[in-house]
Structures are given as C-alpha cells and as structure tokens.
Design an enzyme around this catalytic site. Structure first.
Site, PDB file in Angstrom:
ATOM      1  N   LEU A  19     -14.189 113.939   6.122  1.00 37.71           N
ATOM      2  CA  LEU A  19     -13.179 115.196   5.088  1.00 37.71           C
ATOM      3  C   LEU A  19     -11.849 114.205   5.918  1.00 37.71           C
ATOM      4  O   LEU A  19     -11.360 114.090   7.626  1.00 37.71           O
ATOM      5  CB  LEU A  19     -13.750 116.423   6.138  1.00 37.71           C
ATOM      6  CG  LEU A  19     -12.624 117.359   6.043  1.00 37.71           C
ATOM      7  CD1 LEU A  19     -13.958 118.609   7.028  1.00 37.71           C
ATOM      8  CD2 LEU A  19     -11.985 116.805   8.070  1.00 37.71           C
ATOM      9  N   ASP A  21      -7.386 116.117   5.110  1.00 36.42           N
ATOM     10  CA  ASP A  21      -6.766 117.434   5.155  1.00 36.42           C
ATOM     11  C   ASP A  21      -7.054 119.005   4.739  1.00 36.42           C
ATOM     12  O   ASP A  21      -8.162 118.807   3.269  1.00 36.42           O
ATOM     13  CB  ASP A  21      -5.339 117.366   4.172  1.00 36.42           C
ATOM     14  CG  ASP A  21      -5.243 115.977   4.026  1.00 36.42           C
ATOM     15  OD1 ASP A  21      -4.817 115.459   4.497  1.00 36.42           O
ATOM     16  OD2 ASP A  21      -3.872 115.537   3.067  1.00 36.42           O
ATOM     17  N   GLN A  37     -10.292 118.212   1.565  1.00 30.37           N
ATOM     18  CA  GLN A  37      -9.987 116.724   0.856  1.00 30.37           C
ATOM     19  C   GLN A  37     -11.509 116.266   1.680  1.00 30.37           C
ATOM     20  O   GLN A  37     -11.623 116.050   2.854  1.00 30.37           O
ATOM     21  CB  GLN A  37      -9.441 115.956   1.335  1.00 30.37           C
ATOM     22  CG  GLN A  37      -8.021 116.034   0.730  1.00 30.37           C
ATOM     23  CD  GLN A  37      -7.835 116.239  -0.241  1.00 30.37           C
ATOM     24  OE1 GLN A  37      -7.459 114.805  -0.403  1.00 30.37           O
ATOM     25  NE2 GLN A  37      -8.081 116.699  -1.695  1.00 30.37           N
ATOM     26  N   ARG A 161       3.552 113.879  -4.295  1.00 35.11           N
ATOM     27  CA  ARG A 161       2.006 115.330  -4.070  1.00 35.11           C
ATOM     28  C   ARG A 161       2.009 115.996  -2.521  1.00 35.11           C
ATOM     29  O   ARG A 161       3.483 116.674  -2.279  1.00 35.11           O
ATOM     30  CB  ARG A 161       1.111 113.611  -3.321  1.00 35.11           C
ATOM     31  CG  ARG A 161       1.082 113.448  -1.981  1.00 35.11           C
ATOM     32  CD  ARG A 161      -0.253 112.185  -2.013  1.00 35.11           C
ATOM     33  NE  ARG A 161       0.198 111.633  -0.728  1.00 35.11           N
ATOM     34  CZ  ARG A 161       0.612 110.348  -1.064  1.00 35.11           C
ATOM     35  NH1 ARG A 161       0.751 109.412  -2.516  1.00 35.11           N
ATOM     36  NH2 ARG A 161       0.800 109.542  -0.490  1.00 35.11           N
ATOM     37  N   ASP A 162       0.897 116.796  -3.104  1.00 33.31           N
ATOM     38  CA  ASP A 162       0.671 117.924  -2.065  1.00 33.31           C
ATOM     39  C   ASP A 162       1.574 119.166  -2.470  1.00 33.31           C
ATOM     40  O   ASP A 162       2.426 119.688  -1.438  1.00 33.31           O
ATOM     41  CB  ASP A 162       0.959 116.930  -0.447  1.00 33.31           C
ATOM     42  CG  ASP A 162      -0.238 116.031  -0.299  1.00 33.31           C
ATOM     43  OD1 ASP A 162      -0.602 115.734  -1.027  1.00 33.31           O
ATOM     44  OD2 ASP A 162       0.759 115.141   0.313  1.00 33.31           O
ATOM     45  N   GLU A 215       4.156 113.512   3.594  1.00 33.66           N
ATOM     46  CA  GLU A 215       3.003 114.021   3.444  1.00 33.66           C
ATOM     47  C   GLU A 215       3.090 115.213   3.655  1.00 33.66           C
ATOM     48  O   GLU A 215       3.571 115.957   5.189  1.00 33.66           O
ATOM     49  CB  GLU A 215       1.682 113.553   3.414  1.00 33.66           C
ATOM     50  CG  GLU A 215       1.812 111.807   2.892  1.00 33.66           C
ATOM     51  CD  GLU A 215       0.109 111.142   2.826  1.00 33.66           C
ATOM     52  OE1 GLU A 215      -0.086 110.656   2.640  1.00 33.66           O
ATOM     53  OE2 GLU A 215      -0.030 110.871   4.311  1.00 33.66           O
TER      54      GLU A 215
HETATM   55  C1  FRU Z   1      -3.101 112.719   3.331  1.00 30.68           C
HETATM   56  C2  FRU Z   1      -2.764 112.297   2.283  1.00 30.68           C
HETATM   57  C3  FRU Z   1      -2.537 113.265   0.799  1.00 30.68           C
HETATM   58  C4  FRU Z   1      -3.106 112.893   0.163  1.00 30.68           C
HETATM   59  C5  FRU Z   1      -4.157 113.403   0.440  1.00 30.68           C
HETATM   60  C6  FRU Z   1      -5.945 112.160  -0.233  1.00 30.68           C
HETATM   61  O1  FRU Z   1      -3.405 112.546   4.027  1.00 30.68           O
HETATM   62  O2  FRU Z   1      -3.100 111.280   2.357  1.00 30.68           O
HETATM   63  O3  FRU Z   1      -0.720 112.713   1.362  1.00 30.68           O
HETATM   64  O4  FRU Z   1      -3.326 114.464  -1.159  1.00 30.68           O
HETATM   65  O5  FRU Z   1      -4.304 112.964   1.811  1.00 30.68           O
HETATM   66  O6  FRU Z   1      -6.828 112.754   0.382  1.00 30.68           O
END
Ligand code: FRU
Length: 488
Positions: A19, A21, A37, A161-162, A215
């Site tokens: 696991l 984010d 995640q 991203r994100d 991020e």
């Molecule tokens: C942060 C990250 C994010 C990305 C995700 C991938 O922990 O690197 O930037 O979207 O994890 O799992």
C-alpha cells in the site's frame, strides 16, 4: 515468521501486498471512501491500482477490492495517485456522482529511452491525466483521457502526476505535481468550466529551488479564508532538525488564495510529521465541514524495513486526523478524529514511576498538563521523551526499530501527549497536535503492552483499543492483477 504482535487493529492496510498513498478520500452518499495505491502482487511486480475501504464512521471499515485497475493503453503500467470530486445531483434522478481523477502511468523503455536516464526523467515514460465516474464509488465507467504527456508546458520533464481537483467560484481547478526540466519541483494549475476540458493557468514555483520533484499536491481552505498548499517534495537535503526521511511531506501557509498564487516561499514549508514513516497525505472536507487528513504511514526510505520476516503486507495509513488552525502560529494542528474514542475499552490510570498493563497490543494513551522533562516507555522498548527542550522517540531495542534511528525535534515546552499504539504502528501527537511523529516498530511477541510513565503530569490515562480490522484482514480476498508493472 512474522509476529502476531505486529498486526494492526485500527490502522488501514492492504489485505496483502503493498500500500502507498491514500487516494480520493471523500464522503460520498454519507459514507467515507478511502482509496489507496495498491499493488497486491508485491513484491514480485510493481503494478498500481486503486484499492478501497469504506466506512460509515471513520472507525469500522469494509474492504471493497480494487475499483480502478489498469485497463486502457494510457494507464497500462499503473493507475497512479489522484483524487475524487463529489458531483452533487449530477447522476440519474438527481443522485450524486463520484468523479475520480488519476494519473495513468506508462513506461516506454523501447524506442528512444536512454538507459542512463535514471528515474526516466527525460525519456521512457508517459503520464496522462484520466477521469471516470461512479454512482456507488465501487464500479467506475468509461475512462476519459483529459491531458496527455505532450499537453503539459514545454518546461516540464516527464514527471507530471497526482491530480488534485476541486470546484471553486463556478470553475474547476486541477493541481498537478511536476519536475521542471531544470530539475526542481513545482505545481501546475489548470482551470476548467466542466471538469473535462482543461486549460493551463500557471505554474506554482518556489522562490528558490526546493527539491527536484513535488508529488501529491493538495489543498486546505479554511472557513476563515486561510489557504495552505500541501505537497510532498523529493530531494531535500537532510538537516539537523528537518527532512530526515528520503522524501518529505508538508505545506506552506499562503498569504492569499491558491488559485492566484504563482510563487511560494519555501522557507515557510511546515513538515506534517517528524516520524520515519509518513508521506503523500491527502485532505478532504466531510459533510460536517471538517478538514480531515489521511497520510501514508510508510515511505520509500531504503534504510528501514517495513515488512520484516516475510510479513505479507507492507505499510498502512494513518488514522484520519482532524485539521484545525493554531491561531498563534497559523499552522495546522492535527488530532485523531474524535470517532476513534469509540474503540476505547476500560480506562487504566497511569502513575508516575509505575508500570501499568494494557490487555491488548492496541492502546490510546493521553497525558495532560505535563511539567518538565521525562519519558513514557512502551514495552520497555519504545520511548517517547522530552529532554532539554527536545521531543523525540527512541528505540531501546535496536532490532525492533528495523533500521530506524532515534528522532527528535526542538520544542520549547511539552504540554500534552496523545500516543496511539497499534501493533507495529505508532502515532505520537504533542501539544494538541502541533507536532506529530508517525513511525513503525516491530516489538517482541506478546498479547499485552506495558506502559511506564516517568513524567510529571496532571492526567495520565490509557485505554486498550478494540481490534476492529483484524477480522477484516483475515477474510478480505485481494483480487490479483496480472500485467507486469513498474516503479514510480
Ligand atoms: C507518491 C507516488 C506518486 C505516484 C504514486 C505511485 O508516493 O510516487 O507520485 O502517483 O506514488 O504509486
């Protein structure tokens, strides 16, 4: 063999596997949704999807599998981090609709990739922003690609991203985390009328370079007009009292509104948490108007083990934390949501200099009106101390730290402590949540805990906490995904 004493009773973890984010946390149709995640095939391959836990009360949770998995060319190597927006009345018959936004990760190591480009900064990856909707938060419809790698501003490297999306003043806004071609972190702000067609508005930079990548951007907008830009910078150099993990997570209080901000003062960056295991948190507002933060109680740091001895799961989330503004500093105070108190069993009074017992491996400890230096020690192994104006945690049995060092920060005075101990996860809140440490430890076998207080306090109490997740983890069946994947 993994030790049963490491099992979590009220911290969310994946049923098995990896696991990271939290994603898309929200309250939808009255229930709390926490996506995250998830790589259930860890450690064999690295392929991210969104896992899901749902709760009525932020305490009792059910596992709902992996609602968003890679399924289109634009997300074939990972459904990366993102958010959700509840669209009131936008579904059939006026029902609410949940719209997810995330980054589709694609790795292209074939044509044109330079193997010396470690991290695929300039070659060898694509990042697409994607949306899909759901009426129940579990089943999502067609995925629509909103932004593609070639759509980002020219000065962006391939690390973009994100998405964090929200609605404000009749507009939709999207923040993206990004890495500039010249190797510094920044955010991109986009604006939209409908959440589907997006125009680039402007960058948000720091005055001076502050890490090579930002991020997981996030926002906090309080009713009094205070706004905070949160993000997780990578590449800050370790200082004596700051930035001790590989990657950091924090926020900058803004003088104005996020949507009008183009430059932030990186000297105002406040770390959310000083523990070893904290990164990429997300905030959301619930139906009561409360700002709540949930973080990844974990990290990418190679120094500390997070799943020793063949543990079949890696990392967990923090408990949900209520955010409030500290009127004195303007910073954000973090305290566990009050709902957690429902898990407390019979109260144990702690006496200075004596050792008390808790009948489980899960405890909530409260110390109020602390005067002077001292410490509190759990299981003769993990110590929280305040000494010579430093607050910290110390591992008395080195192998139980699994590589973690002792940690401390300067603090003028310690007034109160709240310590959540849950198997191998620990959260320490000091001074009404002005300072927080989240860390893992890997204690010896046992079914109970001891607590020894050596602090001058007016109130010192502890409660065993009910294990509300152990059964869920035992019965949850993690679905498996089969495609090979790649690292961030
Ligand atoms: C942060 C990250 C994010 C990305 C995700 C991938 O922990 O690197 O930037 O979207 O994890 O799992």
């Amino acid at each position: 063999m993994p030790n049963k004493a490491w099992e979590l009773g009220f911290h969310l973890r994946s049923p098995r596997g990896w696991l990271n984010d939290p994603n898309g946390s929200c309250q939808f149709n009255g229930e709390y949704y926490v996506y995250y995640q998830y790589n259930d095939a860890w450690p064999k391959i690295d392929q991210k999807a969104w896992g899901l836990f749902v709760s009525r009360d932020l305490v009792h949770w059910r596992y709902e599998g992996m609602p968003i998995e890679p399924s289109i060319p634009e997300d074939r190597h990972g459904v990366y981090s993102g958010c959700t927006v509840v669209e009131r009345g936008a579904g059939d018959d006026g029902a609410d609709l949940l719209r997810a936004f995330y980054t589709g990760n694609v790795v292209c190591l074939d044509a044109g990739h330079n193997p010396k480009d470690v991290g695929r900064v300039y070659t060898g990856r694509e990042a697409h922003e994607i949306t899909c909707t759901s009426t129940d938060g579990i089943h999502f419809g067609t995925k629509t690609v909103l932004l593609r790698t070639q759509d980002y501003p020219d000065e962006c490297s391939l690390h973009v991203r994100d998405p964090k999306v929200w609605r404000q003043d009749d507009s939709w806004y999207m923040l993206l985390g990004a890495r500039h071609l010249r190797n510094h972190g920044m955010c991109l702000l986009y604006r939209s009328d409908d959440g589907l067609s997006w125009e680039f508005a402007h960058r948000i930079d720091s005055a001076y370079p502050f890490g090579y990548m930002w991020e997981c951007p996030n926002i906090v907008q309080l009713d009094d007009g205070s706004e905070y830009l949160a993000f997780s910078p990578q590449g800050l150099p370790r200082m004596r009292d700051r930035w001790h993990n590989l990657c950091q997570a924090g926020y900058i209080p803004l003088p104005g509104r996020i949507v009008d901000t183009t430059v932030v003062d990186e000297r105002d960056f406040v770390e959310w948490d000083h523990g070893h295991d904290f990164y990429a948190p997300q905030t959301f507002v619930d139906d009561q108007g409360r700002w709540i933060l949930i973080g990844w109680l974990g990290g990418f740091d190679p120094h500390w083990a997070c799943a020793p001895d063949g543990l079949a799961w890696c990392h967990c989330l923090t408990v949900p934390r209520l955010l409030r503004k500290d009127p004195a500093s303007g910073h954000l105070l973090q305290t566990p949501v009050p709902e957690l108190v429902a898990l407390r069993g019979k109260k144990v009074t702690l006496v200075r200099g004596a050792t008390a017992g808790i009948s489980t491996r899960h405890a909530d400890i409260v110390l109020e009106d602390i005067a002077g230096d001292g410490s509190i020690t759990i299981d003769e192994s993990l110590q929280v101390f305040f000494e010579r104006q430093r607050l910290g945690i110390r591992y008395l049995v080195p192998q139980q730290a699994a590589g973690r060092d002792d940690r401390s920060i300067p603090l003028d005075s310690l007034r109160d402590l709240r310590i959540l101990v849950d198997g191998s996860a620990v959260e320490v809140y000091a001074n009404d949540g002005a300072q927080v440490f989240s860390s893992r430890w890997f204690p010896a076998e046992g079914t109970s805990l001891t607590i020894r207080t050596d602090l001058n306090v007016r109130v010192a109490q502890a409660w065993p906490m009910e294990d509300v997740l152990g059964n869920l983890y035992a019965t949850a069946q993690a679905p498996s995904i089969s495609q090979p994947g790649w690292n961030a």
